[in-house]
Design a protein around this motif. Sequence first.
Motif, PDB file in Angstrom:
ATOM      1  N   PRO A  65     -12.892  -9.451  -2.600  1.00 33.59           N
ATOM      2  CA  PRO A  65     -12.694  -7.995  -2.639  1.00 33.59           C
ATOM      3  C   PRO A  65     -12.837  -7.322  -1.273  1.00 33.59           C
ATOM      4  O   PRO A  65     -12.168  -6.327  -1.001  1.00 33.59           O
ATOM      5  CB  PRO A  65     -13.794  -7.522  -3.604  1.00 33.59           C
ATOM      6  CG  PRO A  65     -14.070  -8.709  -4.470  1.00 33.59           C
ATOM      7  CD  PRO A  65     -13.898  -9.902  -3.580  1.00 33.59           C
ATOM      8  N   SER A 125      -6.679 -12.045  -2.435  1.00 32.73           N
ATOM      9  CA  SER A 125      -6.808 -11.940  -3.882  1.00 32.73           C
ATOM     10  C   SER A 125      -8.205 -12.329  -4.356  1.00 32.73           C
ATOM     11  O   SER A 125      -8.712 -11.778  -5.339  1.00 32.73           O
ATOM     12  CB  SER A 125      -5.764 -12.840  -4.557  1.00 32.73           C
ATOM     13  OG  SER A 125      -5.826 -12.722  -5.952  1.00 32.73           O
ATOM     14  N   ARG A 153      -4.274 -15.363 -10.602  1.00 29.65           N
ATOM     15  CA  ARG A 153      -4.664 -14.449  -9.529  1.00 29.65           C
ATOM     16  C   ARG A 153      -5.417 -15.176  -8.428  1.00 29.65           C
ATOM     17  O   ARG A 153      -5.781 -14.589  -7.419  1.00 29.65           O
ATOM     18  CB  ARG A 153      -5.538 -13.318 -10.077  1.00 29.65           C
ATOM     19  CG  ARG A 153      -4.785 -12.013 -10.351  1.00 29.65           C
ATOM     20  CD  ARG A 153      -3.730 -12.154 -11.401  1.00 29.65           C
ATOM     21  NE  ARG A 153      -2.952 -10.919 -11.569  1.00 29.65           N
ATOM     22  CZ  ARG A 153      -1.974 -10.788 -12.457  1.00 29.65           C
ATOM     23  NH1 ARG A 153      -1.656 -11.795 -13.255  1.00 29.65           N
ATOM     24  NH2 ARG A 153      -1.293  -9.662 -12.548  1.00 29.65           N
ATOM     25  N   ASN A 163      -9.632  -7.061   0.370  1.00 26.49           N
ATOM     26  CA  ASN A 163      -8.597  -6.339  -0.381  1.00 26.49           C
ATOM     27  C   ASN A 163      -9.177  -5.026  -0.887  1.00 26.49           C
ATOM     28  O   ASN A 163      -9.318  -4.793  -2.075  1.00 26.49           O
ATOM     29  CB  ASN A 163      -8.103  -7.204  -1.549  1.00 26.49           C
ATOM     30  CG  ASN A 163      -6.959  -6.577  -2.319  1.00 26.49           C
ATOM     31  OD1 ASN A 163      -6.327  -5.619  -1.855  1.00 26.49           O
ATOM     32  ND2 ASN A 163      -6.700  -7.081  -3.509  1.00 26.49           N
ATOM     33  N   ARG A 164      -9.510  -4.168   0.061  1.00 30.01           N
ATOM     34  CA  ARG A 164     -10.204  -2.921  -0.281  1.00 30.01           C
ATOM     35  C   ARG A 164      -9.339  -1.956  -1.085  1.00 30.01           C
ATOM     36  O   ARG A 164      -9.850  -1.034  -1.722  1.00 30.01           O
ATOM     37  CB  ARG A 164     -10.711  -2.249   0.992  1.00 30.01           C
ATOM     38  CG  ARG A 164     -11.735  -3.093   1.755  1.00 30.01           C
ATOM     39  CD  ARG A 164     -12.340  -2.333   2.922  1.00 30.01           C
ATOM     40  NE  ARG A 164     -13.227  -3.178   3.706  1.00 30.01           N
ATOM     41  CZ  ARG A 164     -14.500  -3.437   3.384  1.00 30.01           C
ATOM     42  NH1 ARG A 164     -15.013  -2.904   2.281  1.00 30.01           N
ATOM     43  NH2 ARG A 164     -15.247  -4.208   4.156  1.00 30.01           N
ATOM     44  N   ASP A 165      -8.018  -2.152  -1.035  1.00 33.73           N
ATOM     45  CA  ASP A 165      -7.129  -1.279  -1.800  1.00 33.73           C
ATOM     46  C   ASP A 165      -6.870  -1.815  -3.205  1.00 33.73           C
ATOM     47  O   ASP A 165      -6.087  -1.225  -3.957  1.00 33.73           O
ATOM     48  CB  ASP A 165      -5.801  -1.123  -1.056  1.00 33.73           C
ATOM     49  CG  ASP A 165      -5.958  -0.342   0.232  1.00 33.73           C
ATOM     50  OD1 ASP A 165      -5.929   0.898   0.176  1.00 33.73           O
ATOM     51  OD2 ASP A 165      -6.130  -0.977   1.284  1.00 33.73           O
ATOM     52  N   ASN A 166      -7.506  -2.938  -3.548  1.00 34.60           N
ATOM     53  CA  ASN A 166      -7.391  -3.526  -4.888  1.00 34.60           C
ATOM     54  C   ASN A 166      -5.944  -3.789  -5.288  1.00 34.60           C
ATOM     55  O   ASN A 166      -5.531  -3.530  -6.428  1.00 34.60           O
ATOM     56  CB  ASN A 166      -8.064  -2.623  -5.933  1.00 34.60           C
ATOM     57  CG  ASN A 166      -9.559  -2.509  -5.731  1.00 34.60           C
ATOM     58  OD1 ASN A 166     -10.236  -3.508  -5.462  1.00 34.60           O
ATOM     59  ND2 ASN A 166     -10.084  -1.309  -5.837  1.00 34.60           N
ATOM     60  N   ASP A 207      -2.907  -5.779  -6.619  1.00 40.39           N
ATOM     61  CA  ASP A 207      -2.785  -6.865  -7.587  1.00 40.39           C
ATOM     62  C   ASP A 207      -1.852  -7.925  -7.017  1.00 40.39           C
ATOM     63  O   ASP A 207      -0.644  -7.692  -6.866  1.00 40.39           O
ATOM     64  CB  ASP A 207      -2.240  -6.328  -8.914  1.00 40.39           C
ATOM     65  CG  ASP A 207      -2.138  -7.424  -9.964  1.00 40.39           C
ATOM     66  OD1 ASP A 207      -3.001  -8.323  -9.962  1.00 40.39           O
ATOM     67  OD2 ASP A 207      -1.188  -7.390 -10.761  1.00 40.39           O
ATOM     68  N   LYS A 218       0.829  -1.207   0.000  1.00 45.59           N
ATOM     69  CA  LYS A 218       0.000   0.000   0.000  1.00 45.59           C
ATOM     70  C   LYS A 218       0.862   1.255   0.000  1.00 45.59           C
ATOM     71  O   LYS A 218       0.472   2.296  -0.533  1.00 45.59           O
ATOM     72  CB  LYS A 218      -0.940  -0.017   1.207  1.00 45.59           C
ATOM     73  CG  LYS A 218      -2.082  -1.010   1.063  1.00 45.59           C
ATOM     74  CD  LYS A 218      -2.729  -1.360   2.389  1.00 45.59           C
ATOM     75  CE  LYS A 218      -3.324  -0.189   3.090  1.00 45.59           C
ATOM     76  NZ  LYS A 218      -4.036  -0.600   4.342  1.00 45.59           N
TER      77      LYS A 218
END
Length: 358
Positions: free
Chosen positions: A301, A298, A329, A304-307, A309, A276
């Motif tokens: 969602p 992965s 992924r 993994n709120r910050d998306n 990769d 982050k």
Amino acid sequence: MKILSLKLDEFMLFKNVDIPWSANINIICGENGTGKTSLLKTMYSIIKPFSNNHINNMNKEQQSDEVLKKFLGVFRPDEMKIGRLVRRKRGSNKAEIELKFNLDEKNNERINIEFGRRKEKHLDLKTTIKENNFRFNPVYLPPKEMISATEHFQTLYEEYHLDFEEMYYDLAKLLDRPLKKGANTIEQATVLKNFENIINGNIIQKDKKFYLKVQGEGEFEMGLVSEGYRKLATILYLISSGSLNKNSILFWDEPETNMNPKMAKPIVDAIVELAKMGVQIFITTHDYFIQQTFNLLSTYPKANRDNLDIQFLSLYFDENEELKFEIARDTTDLQHNSIMEEFNEFYDREQEMIYDNE
């Protein structure tokens, strides 16, 4: 500033691979002997010399010598002959390596290296990097922690022949740096706070010795702290000293070594905080809990709120004994996953025992 891809031709175990990388988190898995650590060492050996400002004042031949010295120090081939890193198959006479990366959103750069099987102390280097335009800051965390042994390691490494790869020496030098003056950046302050919450304390250095200061309990010498916390303490200090920042690339080889499985989530949480902040991360692992904790992030969602990769790369040998890779992924999309394969085999053995006893 991120590594985009690594291409290897006739290098070590790799006949011909061209691996694209995620800009955030890369999890590398595979059985022993499939070249996981070699990928980290290769990228580190190329980037590390260019992170030193003095290389910008060198000519191409001198730059080649710097990269050569780093490869030899990191890989430590017999007799320190670079040619021993060429793939040992009939017809393999020359190794070629290409590292692609971007320094900004518009410009992609590359570094190319070539050396022959019979070469001892020479490699050919080509690069598109312009002078004073390289701002990568690579950090390599080897399997063995170093923060409890930093006090004398650097001096011993410089004065005696120690059978340690050069990443340990590089890390010891980073840990020897004092804390930077002035306030931390917003990114640093946020990550440091999250790390301090994870380990319930902070790191202090006295006369090149490190201590974990635990809230309400006092200071503990690093030798008295569990290895998992020592590794987290290492990252915490590197952030505090400015050695690990948003321009960094972190190579972490088997973070689970000598750690209780309960440390998997704190380790993953720490890595997520670094990503982050802007750090590009490469991790090798054999650990089910490390891999699957990342897989939860992965896959879901909400976690993994910050998306970020998160890319999983699996190395394996095909039916022709040629080393291949696959990328996904989600670990369920990997056709070759040595960690899950062993987990499933263990489950099957247990079921056989249960039903044999009925």
